[in-house]
Design a protein around this motif. Structure first.
Motif, PDB file in Angstrom:
ATOM      1  N   GLN A 280      -7.802  -3.017   3.598  1.00 18.13           N
ATOM      2  CA  GLN A 280      -8.261  -1.629   3.725  1.00 18.13           C
ATOM      3  C   GLN A 280      -7.161  -0.666   3.302  1.00 18.13           C
ATOM      4  N   GLN A 281      -5.927  -0.975   3.697  1.00 22.61           N
ATOM      5  CA  GLN A 281      -4.817  -0.101   3.312  1.00 22.61           C
ATOM      6  C   GLN A 281      -4.664  -0.051   1.796  1.00 22.61           C
ATOM      7  N   GLN A 282      -4.826  -1.206   1.153  1.00 24.04           N
ATOM      8  CA  GLN A 282      -4.679  -1.219  -0.293  1.00 24.04           C
ATOM      9  C   GLN A 282      -5.813  -0.423  -0.952  1.00 24.04           C
TER      10      GLN A 282
ATOM     11  N   PRO B  74      -3.042   4.810   9.215  1.00 26.11           N
ATOM     12  CA  PRO B  74      -2.935   3.616   8.364  1.00 26.11           C
ATOM     13  C   PRO B  74      -2.731   2.333   9.166  1.00 26.11           C
ATOM     14  N   ARG B  75      -1.956   2.416  10.258  1.00 32.81           N
ATOM     15  CA  ARG B  75      -1.657   1.190  10.996  1.00 32.81           C
ATOM     16  C   ARG B  75      -2.893   0.573  11.625  1.00 32.81           C
TER      17      ARG B  75
ATOM     18  N   ASN C 226      -3.802  10.795   3.560  1.00 30.75           N
ATOM     19  CA  ASN C 226      -3.096   9.945   2.609  1.00 30.75           C
ATOM     20  C   ASN C 226      -3.755   9.991   1.234  1.00 30.75           C
TER      21      ASN C 226
ATOM     22  N   VAL D  67      -5.845   8.501   7.162  1.00 33.50           N
ATOM     23  CA  VAL D  67      -6.340   7.889   5.934  1.00 33.50           C
ATOM     24  C   VAL D  67      -6.766   8.968   4.929  1.00 33.50           C
TER      25      VAL D  67
ATOM     26  N   SER E 224      -4.828   3.085  -0.830  1.00 31.35           N
ATOM     27  CA  SER E 224      -3.794   3.335  -1.827  1.00 31.35           C
ATOM     28  C   SER E 224      -4.403   3.499  -3.227  1.00 31.35           C
TER      29      SER E 224
ATOM     30  N   LEU F 117       1.373   3.530   2.218  1.00 30.39           N
ATOM     31  CA  LEU F 117       0.749   4.714   2.799  1.00 30.39           C
ATOM     32  C   LEU F 117       1.768   5.412   3.683  1.00 30.39           C
TER      33      LEU F 117
ATOM     34  N   PRO G 251       0.811  -1.233   0.000  1.00 28.52           N
ATOM     35  CA  PRO G 251       0.000   0.000   0.000  1.00 28.52           C
ATOM     36  C   PRO G 251       0.842   1.280   0.000  1.00 28.52           C
TER      37      PRO G 251
END
Ligand SMILES: Nc1ncnc2c1ncn2[C@@H]1O[C@H](COP(=O)(O)OP(=O)(O)O)[C@@H](O)[C@H]1O
Ligand SMILES: [Mg+2]
Lengths: 286, 260
Positions: free
Chosen positions: B132-134, B125-126, B91, B88, B137, B82, B80
């Motif tokens: 979800q992170q992807q 992000p963590r 980002n 989020v 992205s 991020l 991702p």
């Protein structure tokens, strides 16, 4: 240093208005933390009370190792006469001045070394060699060069602060995730924007850590500097206590050192914590 | 139209990652690129994204040459990537800081909504799962409204279930602005589920081996007989692409089309 104001995540911007805030679950942490603190206090408090009792009951003399009450008394009388504050002020002033110079140069040189391989090849071996010189070894030379007054003391402290800051910053910049820099490239950030929006925030945690260890060393070096000869400062109190045969004064000065060091570190942590709240680690506090 | 013309990349160590790759992708088309590992898929995307320079050949988007990172081209990496110090929402907004505030906010809100993360806008992000992170992205790449969106095995680290739902999110985002999409994947099912055409590459040196068209309305029914047929065709081409070079003298570019 204004890295702090730049890199703060901006909850007030987009994010704030974007959607209903999902509050991060941080509330119950303080309760959990209280227990280890209490546990850690048991031993020193028990020892102090034990020693106090032993001296009072005549089981021990307490001449060379005065009981807590006498140390406190010495501390209190120094505080009441205002002497303590003079000494604390003198020490703090030296540490802060030395810290400022050391942190500034350490950050600048560390940034150069982290950014440029050539610079590192050229300077790092020399710096590493200098680093391995025990700090106190500089004292006679600095006294010769810079005299016996403030200059030599502040330079000694600055030297002590410089190295951990240099190492921390150089390592952090060298270790920046290339993949994140590529994200900046994809969005065509200018050189300055890349520094401000990617590099600085990425090295901030390591920088704060480096400053903290630099400050710690600064406090070590201020003792060395003041033991060499000073008319005021907590180090002078130590020396004076030795010459007057007053272990209670020595211990009071040691306690003042500990409190002052902890306080200064606490200030750094308090500044740094909100700036690095995004980190994935539970940082050990203080 | 996005055109890759005789693109060749030889790395400094002499590795011939790509040799004379030609592609022409229509506006709004989704192109999947599959192929064994080491056949230059990542290299291809990095060249198109302007992150590395080609040894020979040219890349153009609507006639404009791509010589470095370009606003018309967006990329989603395998990870991702991020920025951990931004929320989020920040980002997602990372690449559109030049836009007016209100516009920026609208785009971010819309994109987060489309990928189903509206309620996570203020998280770090963590605090998100890998899937979800992807999604964040992908949203970050798409809010900049690129004409060409590149995705390099974006879902390969995720489980099949998450992957399927991400396909839906990707298509929803794609639907909004209909960019040209080039998605690299090693999952043939993913390629057939998403793409209008599937390009099969072969390694050493990396080049296009075969192109298979998949003509079916989206969203696609994975249980339909045609889906399986397309999958088998791609698998078959992949299989042949990995055999020694002598056996396939002439790759059939623009190969037979497949309908169902
Ligand atoms: N930075 C690089 N330097 C040298 N060789 C590379 C580099 N990146 C990739 N290669 C080589 O180029 C070929 C294609 O790699 P890559 O594009 O990553 O393939 P894929 O993504 O299809 O697995 C491989 O043989 C790989 O070893
Ligand atoms: Mg790859």
């Amino acid at each position: 240093m204004d890295a702090s104001t730049i890199t703060k995540p901006r909850p007030s911007s987009l994010a704030a208005e974007a959607a209903d805030a999902a509050l991060s679950p941080t509330a119950p942490r303080s309760a959990v933390r209280a227990r280890p603190v209490v546990l850690g206090l048991v031993l020193p408090v028990a020892l102090a009370l034990g020693w106090e009792a032993a001296v009072r009951l005549g089981l021990a003399q307490g001449r060379l190792m005065p009981p807590p009450s006498r140390i406190f008394e010495a501390f209190w009388s120094l505080a009441r006469t205002g002497d303590l504050w003079t000494h604390v002020g003198a020490t703090l002033g030296r540490v802060l001045a030395g810290f400022a110079f050391g942190a500034l140069f350490g950050t600048a040189v560390g940034a150069l070394a982290g950014a440029s391989e050539r610079f590192r090849w050229f300077f790092d071996p020399t710096l590493q060699a200098l680093r391995s010189v025990p700090s106190i070894a500089w004292v006679p030379l600095f006294l010769l060069w810079f005299g016996i007054f403030e200059t030599s003391k502040i330079i000694l402290i600055a030297v002590g602060v410089f190295f951990p800051v240099y190492l921390g910053v150089a390592g952090a910049i060298e270790g920046i995730d290339r993949k994140l820099l590529e994200v900046g490239r994809v969005f065509r950030l200018s050189g300055f924007a890349m520094v401000r929006r990617v590099l600085l925030p990425a090295v901030l945690p390591a920088w704060i850590l480096a400053l903290r260890s630099g400050l710690g060393l600064g406090f070590m070096f201020v003792v060395a500097a003041e033991l060499m000869g000073a008319s005021e400062g907590l180090g002078y109190l130590l020396l004076d206590g030795q010459q007057m045969g007053r272990p209670d004064q020595i211990l009071a000065a040691i306690i003042a050192f500990a409190l002052l060091g902890k306080l200064c570190d606490g200030v750094l942590v308090a500044i740094g914590t909100p700036l690095t709240a995004w980190q994935d680690t539970r940082r050990g506090r203080l | 139209m996005f055109v890759v013309d005789r693109l060749t990349k030889t790395y400094a160590d002499g590795a011939r990652a790509l040799q004379s790759v030609n592609l022409a992708v229509e506006e709004g088309e989704i192109l999947a690129v599959v192929g064994g590992s080491g056949c230059g898929k990542t290299t291809l995307l990095r060249l198109v994204a302007g992150l590395d320079a080609a040894s020979e050949g040219a890349i153009t988007v609507d006639g404009e040459p791509i010589l470095g990172p370009h606003p018309a081209v967006g990329i989603v990496f395998q990870e991702p990537r991020l920025l951990p110090w931004l929320t989020v929402a920040d980002n997602v907004a990372f690449g559109i800081q030049d836009l007016p505030r209100a516009e920026r906010r609208d785009r971010v809100v819309q994109a987060l909504d489309k990928v189903g993360l509206a309620e996570h806008a203020r998280r770090w992000p963590r605090e998100l799962s890998g899937g979800q992170q992807q999604r964040v992205s992908i949203a970050r790449a798409l809010v900049a409204r690129p004409k060409v969106l590149l995705l390099d095995e974006p879902f390969s680290a995720l489980d099949a279930f998450t992957r399927a739902s991400l396909h839906d999110h990707l298509l929803a985002l794609w639907e909004a602005s209909r960019p040209t999409v080039v998605i690299v994947t090693h999952d043939v099912e993913e390629a057939v589920a998403l793409a209008d055409r599937v390009v099969v590459m072969r390694p050493r040196p990396g080049r296009v081996f075969e192109t298979i068209s998949v003509r079916a309305a989206r969203p696609r029914d994975k249980l339909a007989p045609g889906f399986d047929k397309a999958k088998r065709r791609v698998l078959n081409a992949l299989d042949r692409s990995l055999r020694p070079t002598e056996e396939h003298p002439n790759p059939t570019a623009g190969g037979a089309e497949l309908w169902w």
